[in-house]
Scaffold this active site. Structure first.
Site, PDB file in Angstrom:
ATOM      1  N   CYS A 187       0.820  -1.212   0.000  1.00 13.67           N
ATOM      2  CA  CYS A 187       0.000   0.000   0.000  1.00 13.67           C
ATOM      3  C   CYS A 187       0.853   1.261   0.000  1.00 13.67           C
ATOM      4  O   CYS A 187       0.446   2.290  -0.551  1.00 13.67           O
ATOM      5  CB  CYS A 187      -0.945  -0.007   1.205  1.00 13.67           C
ATOM      6  SG  CYS A 187      -2.262  -1.233   1.085  1.00 13.67           S
ATOM      7  N   CYS A 325       2.953 -18.910 -14.629  1.00 13.50           N
ATOM      8  CA  CYS A 325       1.794 -19.173 -13.776  1.00 13.50           C
ATOM      9  C   CYS A 325       1.524 -17.920 -12.957  1.00 13.50           C
ATOM     10  O   CYS A 325       1.781 -16.812 -13.416  1.00 13.50           O
ATOM     11  CB  CYS A 325       2.014 -20.416 -12.907  1.00 13.50           C
ATOM     12  SG  CYS A 325       3.383 -20.264 -11.739  1.00 13.50           S
TER      13      CYS A 325
END
Length: 366
Positions: A187, A325
């Site tokens: 964040c 992936c």
């Protein structure tokens, strides 16, 4: 007994009666984090009556202090709380909401050394932390303590919520190994929209009520994702991996497994350069179909790892193949199989998560 007048609107709900209210009141719930998610989860738990009855309590684990950059989303804290311990300002605000709710302050970090001791005596764990290491630790500790886990995560405009029941599919079934820290925004560097915390925290609180009362359907084997830019929710199903090693102890590195580039591996920028050449490699996505639908590198071919053996003979022997992936773990296994079949193969270190951070941020992260 909890005051029925206070909870009159809750008691008016279909299927919600005094027994359900009493179950909330006597519950003992431990919440990791009094930050962006905790600022939403905690007041809603208090408002619902959690911890307000005999024997019940809400525990808060957080070793941080309030900083100015917290205030735009961590609404349990105000200007006057700057520099104070978050557990203190949060507990005072919650006490003002309901003075009979028992709030237990744990001004420490949820760590390998403290996790199991902190969980003693609690019925349910809520993880509102902001890092992969704590999420994996919380998931493992909940398994060892035999308590259900409600977890949530937010970043930028997106969030997700899931439930790990006792004995059911858990966080490691969805995300077996943590991503490379270098490929992950937090964040502080990536930002977060306050309303995303509000949406995700509210769903987490609702899931706590569902688990404690039995009202509704819990998110077992499902994860809900939210995109604030479109206002859309998506639900993804997953199952327990029977081949996964059981959790028998807390590991030294809860998120172990982050990849390091070798000669058989490509970083995201290296792959981007190769894709710009006149003869680019074949991109092989070895994730599940739902993951490919959610986010994929343009031009890639889907062949899930579980079906790789059946489709490997159809892959070209005259073209380089790059497998990828989510985080680079499954593609590492695919690489071994591809090379054993005599194919010229590499794989993307850090997976599509690294690609999203380092090359193409328009690709959704999940």
């Amino acid at each position: 007994m909890l005051d029925p007048a206070r909870y009159a609107r809750q008691l008016a709900l279909p299927g919600f009666g005094p027994a359900e209210l009493a179950a909330l009141g006597s519950a003992r719930v431990l919440v990791i984090g009094a930050g962006g998610l905790g600022s939403v989860v905690l007041p809603q738990l208090v408002g619902s009556g959690v911890g307000a009855g005999p024997g019940g309590c809400i525990g808060i684990v957080d070793d941080d202090v309030v900083e100015r950059s917290n205030l735009h989303r961590q609404t349990l804290h105000g200007e006057g709380d700057l520099g104070r311990r978050k557990v203190d300002s949060a507990a005072e605000r919650l006490a003002a909401l309901n003075e009979v709710t028992t709030i237990v302050r744990h001004p420490e970090r949820f760590s390998r050394e403290t996790a199991l001791a902190l969980l003693e005596g609690y019925d349910l764990l809520v993880d509102g932390s902001d890092g992969f290491a704590t999420r994996y630790l919380a998931a493992d500790a909940a398994v060892l303590a035999g308590v259900p886990l409600v977890w949530g995560a937010v970043l930028q405009y997106d969030g997700q919520v899931g439930v790990s029941p006792v004995g059911g599919p858990g966080y490691r079934d969805l995300f077996p190994v943590a991503p490379d820290p270098a490929s992950v925004l937090d964040c502080a560097s990536g930002g977060v929209l306050p309303s995303v915390c509000g949406v995700i925290g509210s769903i987490m609180a609702a899931q706590v009520v569902t688990l404690l009362t039995g009202i509704g359907e819990s998110l077992i084997g499902r994860v809900t994702t939210y995109d604030a830019r479109s206002g859309r929710f998506r639900e993804l199903a997953y199952r327990h991996d029977p081949s996964a090693a059981p959790v028998t102890a807390l590991p030294d590195d809860p998120g172990s497994g982050a990849a390091v580039a070798t000669r058989d591996e490509l970083t995201a920028p290296q792959l981007a350069a190769l894709l710009g050449e006149t003869a680019p490699p074949l991109l092989l996505d070895v994730r599940e179909p739902w993951e490919h639908e959610l986010a994929a590198i343009t031009g890639s071919q889907l062949l899930p790892l579980g079906r790789l053996a059946d489709g490997i003979d159809a892959l070209p022997h005259d073209r380089r193949i790059v497998a990828y992936c989510h985080h680079g773990i499954r593609s590492r296994h695919a690489l071994d199989a591809l090379q054993a079949a005599g194919l010229d193969a590499q794989h993307l270190v850090g997976g599509i998560d690294a690609w999203s951070v380092q090359v193409d941020p328009s690709i959704a992260r999940y």
